[in-house]
Design a protein around this motif. Sequence first.
Motif, PDB file in Angstrom:
ATOM      1  N   GLU A  35       0.908  -1.133  -0.215  1.00  0.00           N
ATOM      2  CA  GLU A  35       0.208  -0.308   0.126  1.00  0.00           C
ATOM      3  C   GLU A  35       0.631   0.695  -0.376  1.00  0.00           C
ATOM      4  O   GLU A  35       1.481   1.296   0.710  1.00  0.00           O
ATOM      5  N   GLU A  36       1.323   1.833  -0.759  1.00  0.00           N
ATOM      6  CA  GLU A  36       2.098   3.006  -2.032  1.00  0.00           C
ATOM      7  C   GLU A  36       1.933   4.312  -0.788  1.00  0.00           C
ATOM      8  O   GLU A  36       2.669   4.695   0.341  1.00  0.00           O
ATOM      9  N   GLN A  37       0.518   4.796  -0.607  1.00  0.00           N
ATOM     10  CA  GLN A  37       0.495   6.048   0.015  1.00  0.00           C
ATOM     11  C   GLN A  37       0.736   6.042   1.655  1.00  0.00           C
ATOM     12  O   GLN A  37       1.068   7.113   2.092  1.00  0.00           O
ATOM     13  N   ASP A  38       0.217   5.156   2.243  1.00  0.00           N
ATOM     14  CA  ASP A  38       0.655   4.584   4.023  1.00  0.00           C
ATOM     15  C   ASP A  38       2.401   3.862   3.799  1.00  0.00           C
ATOM     16  O   ASP A  38       2.128   3.849   5.160  1.00  0.00           O
ATOM     17  N   LYS A  39       2.751   3.651   3.075  1.00  0.00           N
ATOM     18  CA  LYS A  39       3.929   3.149   3.200  1.00  0.00           C
ATOM     19  C   LYS A  39       3.510   1.461   3.726  1.00  0.00           C
ATOM     20  O   LYS A  39       4.736   0.815   4.886  1.00  0.00           O
ATOM     21  N   LEU A  40       3.031   0.580   3.839  1.00  0.00           N
ATOM     22  CA  LEU A  40       2.190  -0.991   4.593  1.00  0.00           C
ATOM     23  C   LEU A  40       3.103  -1.624   3.535  1.00  0.00           C
ATOM     24  O   LEU A  40       2.735  -1.988   2.385  1.00  0.00           O
ATOM     25  N   TYR A  41       3.303  -2.903   4.050  1.00  0.00           N
ATOM     26  CA  TYR A  41       3.783  -4.422   3.351  1.00  0.00           C
ATOM     27  C   TYR A  41       2.844  -5.375   3.845  1.00  0.00           C
ATOM     28  O   TYR A  41       2.596  -5.448   5.327  1.00  0.00           O
ATOM     29  N   VAL A  42       2.204  -5.263   2.885  1.00  0.00           N
ATOM     30  CA  VAL A  42       0.773  -6.960   3.899  1.00  0.00           C
ATOM     31  C   VAL A  42       1.274  -8.100   3.239  1.00  0.00           C
ATOM     32  O   VAL A  42       1.629  -8.363   2.182  1.00  0.00           O
ATOM     33  N   SER A  43       0.750  -9.256   4.399  1.00  0.00           N
ATOM     34  CA  SER A  43       1.167 -10.286   3.759  1.00  0.00           C
ATOM     35  C   SER A  43       1.176 -11.277   3.936  1.00  0.00           C
ATOM     36  O   SER A  43       0.408 -11.100   5.262  1.00  0.00           O
ATOM     37  N   VAL A  44       0.552 -12.992   3.099  1.00  0.00           N
ATOM     38  CA  VAL A  44      -0.998 -13.209   3.555  1.00  0.00           C
ATOM     39  C   VAL A  44       0.283 -15.082   3.693  1.00  0.00           C
ATOM     40  O   VAL A  44       0.623 -15.494   1.983  1.00  0.00           O
TER      41      VAL A  44
END
Length: 97
Positions: A35-44
Motif C-alpha cells: 500500500e504505497e500511500q501509507d507505506k504498508l507491506y501486507v503479507s498473507v
Amino acid sequence: MRNQAWALKTGDPAVNIEILSFRAAGGYFYSWGIEEQDKLYVSVSQRPDGDGSYEYEVYVYSFEQERKTQMKQFMLDNDMIKFQYNGRSYSVKLQQG
C-alpha cells in the motif's frame, strides 16, 4: 525451507530489517502487497490445516513506524485483501511470493 521478507533502506543498508520469515513450498503459500500511500507491506501466509483447508496468517508492516502487526480480521477476495489498520480501511492487491 524458510524464506524471508526484508525492509531495505537503500540510503543506509545498516538499518535493514527482517519483516518476517515464511514457508512457500510443499503446500504452503505466500502472497504480499504494498500500500504505497501509507507505506504498508501486507503479507498473507497460507498453511494446510490437515482437513483440506488452510489457516491464514496476515501481517501488516508499517515502514514509517517500523512495526509489524498481526491482523485478526481481514477479507480475502481473489487477489485482493481488505482490512482495517490504525482506524483506516485498506484494499491491497496481492502477488504470489
